[in-house]
Design a protein around this motif. Structure first.
Motif, PDB file in Angstrom:
ATOM      1  N   PRO A  28      -0.731  -0.692  -0.680  1.00  0.00           N
ATOM      2  CA  PRO A  28      -1.543  -2.107   0.106  1.00  0.00           C
ATOM      3  C   PRO A  28      -2.537  -2.726  -1.245  1.00  0.00           C
ATOM      4  CG  PRO A  28      -2.855   0.221   0.078  1.00  0.00           C
ATOM      5  CD  PRO A  28      -1.367   0.637  -0.045  1.00  0.00           C
ATOM      6  N   CYS A  29      -2.483  -3.873  -0.629  1.00  0.00           N
ATOM      7  CA  CYS A  29      -3.662  -4.567  -2.176  1.00  0.00           C
ATOM      8  C   CYS A  29      -4.990  -3.843  -2.093  1.00  0.00           C
ATOM      9  CB  CYS A  29      -4.074  -6.123  -0.584  1.00  0.00           C
ATOM     10  SG  CYS A  29      -5.107  -6.829  -2.230  1.00  0.00           S
ATOM     11  N   SER A  30      -5.674  -3.264  -0.940  1.00  0.00           N
ATOM     12  CA  SER A  30      -6.554  -2.289  -0.887  1.00  0.00           C
ATOM     13  C   SER A  30      -6.494  -0.957  -0.256  1.00  0.00           C
ATOM     14  CB  SER A  30      -7.928  -2.979  -0.397  1.00  0.00           C
ATOM     15  OG  SER A  30      -8.163  -4.719  -0.735  1.00  0.00           O
TER      16      SER A  30
ATOM     17  N   LEU B  49       2.314   4.880  -6.711  1.00  0.00           N
ATOM     18  CA  LEU B  49       1.487   4.337  -5.339  1.00  0.00           C
ATOM     19  C   LEU B  49       0.652   3.146  -6.108  1.00  0.00           C
ATOM     20  CD1 LEU B  49      -0.208   4.249  -2.220  1.00  0.00           C
ATOM     21  CD2 LEU B  49      -0.972   5.871  -2.943  1.00  0.00           C
ATOM     22  N   ARG B  50       0.211   2.561  -4.977  1.00  0.00           N
ATOM     23  CA  ARG B  50      -0.668   1.215  -5.813  1.00  0.00           C
ATOM     24  C   ARG B  50      -2.208   1.095  -4.912  1.00  0.00           C
ATOM     25  NH1 ARG B  50      -1.520  -4.568  -6.263  1.00  0.00           N
ATOM     26  NH2 ARG B  50      -2.916  -4.218  -5.207  1.00  0.00           N
ATOM     27  N   GLY B  51      -2.612   0.597  -5.191  1.00  0.00           N
ATOM     28  CA  GLY B  51      -4.207   0.693  -4.108  1.00  0.00           C
ATOM     29  C   GLY B  51      -5.126  -0.557  -4.272  1.00  0.00           C
TER      30      GLY B  51
ATOM     31  N   PHE C 282     -11.359  -1.422  -6.518  1.00  0.00           N
ATOM     32  CA  PHE C 282     -12.237  -2.915  -7.129  1.00  0.00           C
ATOM     33  C   PHE C 282     -11.663  -3.565  -6.771  1.00  0.00           C
ATOM     34  CE2 PHE C 282     -13.638   1.998  -8.553  1.00  0.00           C
ATOM     35  CZ  PHE C 282     -15.071   1.649  -8.822  1.00  0.00           C
ATOM     36  N   LYS C 283     -11.646  -4.685  -5.772  1.00  0.00           N
ATOM     37  CA  LYS C 283     -11.210  -5.788  -5.608  1.00  0.00           C
ATOM     38  C   LYS C 283     -11.453  -7.207  -6.661  1.00  0.00           C
ATOM     39  CE  LYS C 283      -7.670  -6.151  -4.359  1.00  0.00           C
ATOM     40  NZ  LYS C 283      -6.960  -5.912  -4.836  1.00  0.00           N
ATOM     41  N   PRO C 284     -11.256  -7.453  -7.514  1.00  0.00           N
ATOM     42  CA  PRO C 284     -11.630  -8.937  -7.882  1.00  0.00           C
ATOM     43  C   PRO C 284     -10.879  -9.975  -6.918  1.00  0.00           C
ATOM     44  CG  PRO C 284      -9.596  -8.655  -8.709  1.00  0.00           C
ATOM     45  CD  PRO C 284      -9.699  -7.001  -7.908  1.00  0.00           C
TER      46      PRO C 284
ATOM     47  N   SER D  20       4.482  -9.862  -5.194  1.00  0.00           N
ATOM     48  CA  SER D  20       3.935 -10.338  -4.152  1.00  0.00           C
ATOM     49  C   SER D  20       2.449 -11.116  -4.471  1.00  0.00           C
ATOM     50  CB  SER D  20       3.091  -8.858  -3.423  1.00  0.00           C
ATOM     51  OG  SER D  20       4.192  -7.859  -3.827  1.00  0.00           O
ATOM     52  N   HIS D  21       1.976 -11.015  -5.691  1.00  0.00           N
ATOM     53  CA  HIS D  21       0.131 -11.844  -5.476  1.00  0.00           C
ATOM     54  C   HIS D  21       1.556 -13.036  -6.838  1.00  0.00           C
ATOM     55  CE1 HIS D  21      -1.411  -8.073  -5.501  1.00  0.00           C
ATOM     56  NE2 HIS D  21      -2.159  -8.923  -5.178  1.00  0.00           N
ATOM     57  N   ALA D  22       2.646 -13.504  -6.843  1.00  0.00           N
ATOM     58  CA  ALA D  22       3.414 -14.941  -7.892  1.00  0.00           C
ATOM     59  C   ALA D  22       3.796 -15.489  -6.579  1.00  0.00           C
ATOM     60  CB  ALA D  22       5.184 -13.847  -8.541  1.00  0.00           C
TER      61      ALA D  22
ATOM     62  N   ILE E 234       4.932  -3.788  -5.645  1.00  0.00           N
ATOM     63  CA  ILE E 234       5.322  -4.849  -4.535  1.00  0.00           C
ATOM     64  C   ILE E 234       3.503  -4.318  -3.078  1.00  0.00           C
ATOM     65  CG2 ILE E 234       6.458  -5.180  -2.362  1.00  0.00           C
ATOM     66  CD1 ILE E 234       8.430  -4.342  -3.584  1.00  0.00           C
ATOM     67  N   GLU E 235       3.124  -5.131  -2.706  1.00  0.00           N
ATOM     68  CA  GLU E 235       2.257  -4.391  -1.609  1.00  0.00           C
ATOM     69  C   GLU E 235       3.076  -4.188   0.123  1.00  0.00           C
ATOM     70  OE1 GLU E 235      -1.664  -6.492  -3.745  1.00  0.00           O
ATOM     71  OE2 GLU E 235      -0.820  -7.995  -1.492  1.00  0.00           O
ATOM     72  N   VAL E 236       2.399  -3.484   0.731  1.00  0.00           N
ATOM     73  CA  VAL E 236       3.103  -2.671   1.263  1.00  0.00           C
ATOM     74  C   VAL E 236       1.795  -2.238   2.611  1.00  0.00           C
ATOM     75  CG1 VAL E 236       4.643  -0.927   2.597  1.00  0.00           C
ATOM     76  CG2 VAL E 236       4.848  -1.736   0.434  1.00  0.00           C
TER      77      VAL E 236
ATOM     78  N   CYS F 210      -6.958  -7.424   2.955  1.00  0.00           N
ATOM     79  CA  CYS F 210      -6.874  -8.140   1.366  1.00  0.00           C
ATOM     80  C   CYS F 210      -5.562  -8.767   1.292  1.00  0.00           C
ATOM     81  CB  CYS F 210      -7.388  -7.600   0.688  1.00  0.00           C
ATOM     82  SG  CYS F 210      -7.345  -8.581  -1.059  1.00  0.00           S
ATOM     83  N   ASP F 211      -5.332 -10.019   1.080  1.00  0.00           N
ATOM     84  CA  ASP F 211      -3.929 -10.225   1.423  1.00  0.00           C
ATOM     85  C   ASP F 211      -2.606  -9.621   2.253  1.00  0.00           C
ATOM     86  OD1 ASP F 211      -4.607 -11.301  -0.895  1.00  0.00           O
ATOM     87  OD2 ASP F 211      -3.431  -9.675  -2.738  1.00  0.00           O
ATOM     88  N   GLY F 212      -2.989 -10.203   3.455  1.00  0.00           N
ATOM     89  CA  GLY F 212      -1.878 -10.098   4.377  1.00  0.00           C
ATOM     90  C   GLY F 212      -0.733 -10.731   4.920  1.00  0.00           C
ATOM     91  N   ALA F 213      -1.456 -11.450   4.028  1.00  0.00           N
ATOM     92  CA  ALA F 213      -0.214 -12.124   4.381  1.00  0.00           C
ATOM     93  C   ALA F 213       0.867 -12.270   3.385  1.00  0.00           C
ATOM     94  CB  ALA F 213      -0.586 -14.205   3.676  1.00  0.00           C
ATOM     95  N   GLN F 214       0.880 -12.254   2.124  1.00  0.00           N
ATOM     96  CA  GLN F 214       1.934 -11.263   1.193  1.00  0.00           C
ATOM     97  C   GLN F 214       2.900 -10.125   1.837  1.00  0.00           C
ATOM     98  OE1 GLN F 214      -0.563 -12.559  -1.603  1.00  0.00           O
ATOM     99  NE2 GLN F 214      -0.815 -10.732  -2.311  1.00  0.00           N
ATOM    100  N   SER F 215       1.663  -9.100   2.610  1.00  0.00           N
ATOM    101  CA  SER F 215       2.202  -7.710   2.434  1.00  0.00           C
ATOM    102  C   SER F 215       3.499  -7.469   3.513  1.00  0.00           C
ATOM    103  CB  SER F 215       0.396  -6.792   3.205  1.00  0.00           C
ATOM    104  OG  SER F 215      -0.110  -6.993   2.167  1.00  0.00           O
TER     105      SER F 215
END
Ligand code: PEP
Ligand code: MN
Length: 333
Positions: free
Chosen positions: A101-103, A125-127, A130-132, A270-272, A296-298, A307-312
């Motif tokens: 996930p993004c967060s 695994l990403r996550g 600390f979110k900017p 995803s962010h791109a 990839i954000e999942v 955060c970032d649901g539209a690209q997940s």
């Protein structure tokens, strides 16, 4: 570096400039033609202020003939670097799929997504803990608690983890984190880069929103100049005039970076793109053009992501992307 002098420059003016350069420990080779005089600057020219030299009255133009980054430069290190994060290798034919996930939002969420992406073929695994965020009122991440939950997910699945650092004072929290991410907004936080250079941790360095490839490599050089060579570069899209996508994915950065540097390069579709439906085609394109990994954000429930649901994308979409990417990798190798 070479400096081309303007027509009509007198020998006295040339000598004055050569003496000034020599005082900076630069050897100068003077080539006097009929029309133009060319100075070849030899030695460590990284300290020469190109703009200052160019601004002098008698100077027509200044050109670099070697790149300002040395340790990141493939010329001085022709073999691909392989970065190892726990059991996973990235670079030189080792491809890593990074997903999550993004967060980090809760224990249930991160454990569920971690298990699902592992099942779907993820290596790491990403996550974000600390979110900017652009807005100070938006969800800022679970911070210390987020890192703790990621470590729980690592324990539950055995997957190495990657998470973003925003300030160096948080470094002690990252002791058991396998890869430290420097986000696009911090790509030129030079103090942070230098401190991360003093560690031996793998660093995933994302390209800034408005930074050139050379600037990305100079940021990698900051980390390397302090002794840490475990760097993975990440193309995540840059700002252009285009508004159909969140950013413009500069996929040509992948082969360009592979020419210029020995460091592995991953792509974040995803962010791109900012749109979940564009993640699959751009992930496929990234694999086809030689990326060493994809991030990839999942999310288990993208519509409710903090955060970032539209690209997940969902875990099942991730599984099919992973499948397609692995087939492309086989085809292009
Ligand atoms: C992220 O990967 O969580 C992130 C914030 O990305 P970027 O720094 O590329 O915007
Ligand atoms: Mn995100």
């Amino acid at each position: 570096m070479i400096a081309i002098l303007k027509n009509g420059v007198t020998p006295a003016q040339t000598k004055h400039l050569v003496d000034w350069l020599k005082a900076m420990n630069i050897d100068v080779h003077v080539s006097e033609g009929k029309e133009v005089t060319i100075l070849g600057l030899i030695g460590n020219t990284s300290r020469v202020d190109m703009e200052l030299l160019r601004s002098l009255d008698i100077v027509e133009t200044v050109k670099r003939v070697s790149e300002p980054y040395k340790q990141a430069n493939r010329k001085f290190h022709p073999k691909d670097t392989i970065v190892q994060a726990n059991s996973i290798r990235i670079g030189s034919g080792y491809f890593a799929m990074i997903a999550g996930p993004c967060s980090v939002e809760s224990e249930e969420q991160i454990i569920e997504v971690a298990r699902a992406v592992k099942e779907g073929g993820a290596d790491i695994l990403r996550g974000g803990a600390f979110k900017p965020r652009t807005s100070p009122y938006a969800f800022q991440g679970l911070k210390d608690e987020g890192v703790r939950l990621l470590l729980e997910a690592k324990k539950a699945t055995g997957m190495p983890i990657i998470t973003e650092i925003m300030t160096i004072t948080a470094l002690p929290l990252f002791e058991d984190v396998d890869i430290i991410q420097v986000g696009a907004r911090n790509m030129q936080n030079f103090d942070l880069l230098k401190e991360l250079g003093k560690t031996k941790k793998p660093i995933l360095l994302k390209r800034g929103l408005a930074n050139t490839i050379e600037e990305l490599l100079m940021s990698a050089e900051y980390i390397m100049s302090e002794g840490n060579e475990n760097i993975i570069l990440c193309e995540r899209g840059i700002r252009t005039f285009e508004t159909a996508t969140r950013n413009t994915l500069d996929l040509s950065a992948v082969p360009v970076l592979h020419e210029l540097t020995h460091l592995p390069v991953v792509v974040d579709p995803s962010h791109a793109t900012g749109h979940s439906r564009l993640v699959a085609p751009m992930a496929a394109a990234a694999a086809a053009c030689g990326a060493d990994g994809i991030m990839i954000e999942v999310h288990n429930n993208p519509a409710c992501a903090l955060c970032d649901g539209a690209q997940s994308i969902t875990p099942s979409q991730f599984q099919s992307i992973n499948h397609q990417v692995r087939k492309i990798l086989e085809a292009v190798r």
